[in-house]
Design an enzyme around this catalytic site. Sequence first.
Site, mmCIF file in Angstrom:
data_model
loop_
_atom_site.group_PDB
_atom_site.id
_atom_site.type_symbol
_atom_site.label_atom_id
_atom_site.label_comp_id
_atom_site.label_asym_id
_atom_site.label_seq_id
_atom_site.Cartn_x
_atom_site.Cartn_y
_atom_site.Cartn_z
ATOM 1 C CG HIS A 42 -33.718 -0.693 7.535
ATOM 2 N ND1 HIS A 42 -34.365 -1.751 7.634
ATOM 3 C CD2 HIS A 42 -34.275 0.182 8.190
ATOM 4 C CE1 HIS A 42 -35.270 -1.601 8.616
ATOM 5 N NE2 HIS A 42 -35.122 -0.116 8.900
ATOM 6 C CB SER A 97 -26.940 -5.915 1.734
ATOM 7 O OG SER A 97 -27.532 -4.559 2.329
ATOM 8 C CG ASP A 139 -41.226 1.936 8.121
ATOM 9 O OD1 ASP A 139 -40.322 2.509 8.762
ATOM 10 O OD2 ASP A 139 -41.526 0.861 8.486
ATOM 11 N N GLY A 140 -39.148 0.413 5.847
ATOM 12 C CA GLY A 140 -38.662 -0.677 5.392
ATOM 13 C C GLY A 140 -39.666 -1.658 6.135
ATOM 14 C CG ASP A 160 -28.487 -4.092 7.766
ATOM 15 O OD1 ASP A 160 -28.164 -4.089 9.038
ATOM 16 O OD2 ASP A 160 -27.896 -3.922 6.720
#
Length: 258
Positions: A42, A97, A139-140, A160
């Site tokens: 994410h 991040s 989609d992660g 995340d």
Amino acid sequence: MLSYQHAYHAGNLADVQKHALLATALDYLTRKDKPLSYLETHAGRGLYRLDSAEALKTGEAAQGIARVADRFAPEHPYTRARAAVTAEHGPAAYPGSPLFAAALLRPMDSMTLAELHPAEASALREALPRHRAQVLREDGLAMALSRTPPEPKRGLMLIDPSYEVKTDYDRLPGIVQKLHAKWNVGIVMLWYPVLTNGAQTAMVTALRDAFPDALSHEVRFPPARPGHGMIGSGLFVVNPPYGLADEARRLTDLFERR
């Protein structure tokens, strides 16, 4: 489902905890002259501004990084990564991040980043023009399961979510177990909010039962505003690298002294 925008929360105390531990882990991994894989489920837009209307509206960065930045030594990887980003983008820039990772990884390392929100994915690609990063608009969690084990197998995955999808709390322990079964040498880091309603409690209990040797770290802080439900931040780390538990203890002390 795609309404969450991290620009309102960038640089808050949850980011400080998460990014300090992420930077510490990546710093340790990059000391060895072997390539590694970095995956993120994410990723967001990667680059934020602490003087933006969104950040100023919530004031979370003012309560977060603005108050604790001087608690990190200049040689700390969190400080070094932030300095690299502000040198390029200005003092009001704050890395997400992906940019923390990009600042610390080497040309031999690979980055795979998933971001489903179209505007955030586009901004992420723009934020990483100089870095070898594969940005996937998908989609992660599906990406995580389909791309493990990565090549090289040595590496780290950050999960995340925004937890907008409330079923995430129920399904994440099983997903982390599947990832570990497929990639038992990988470091898997899962961030979660600590909430007044305790929505995270059963998930954390299930993770601790499944991974008794993992690092489970939580910090507490006052709500960002009256009635706000987040009162802390947690990071659950499967296969924590050497030194991460020491940094977690230092962060606990930092938050208690804040």
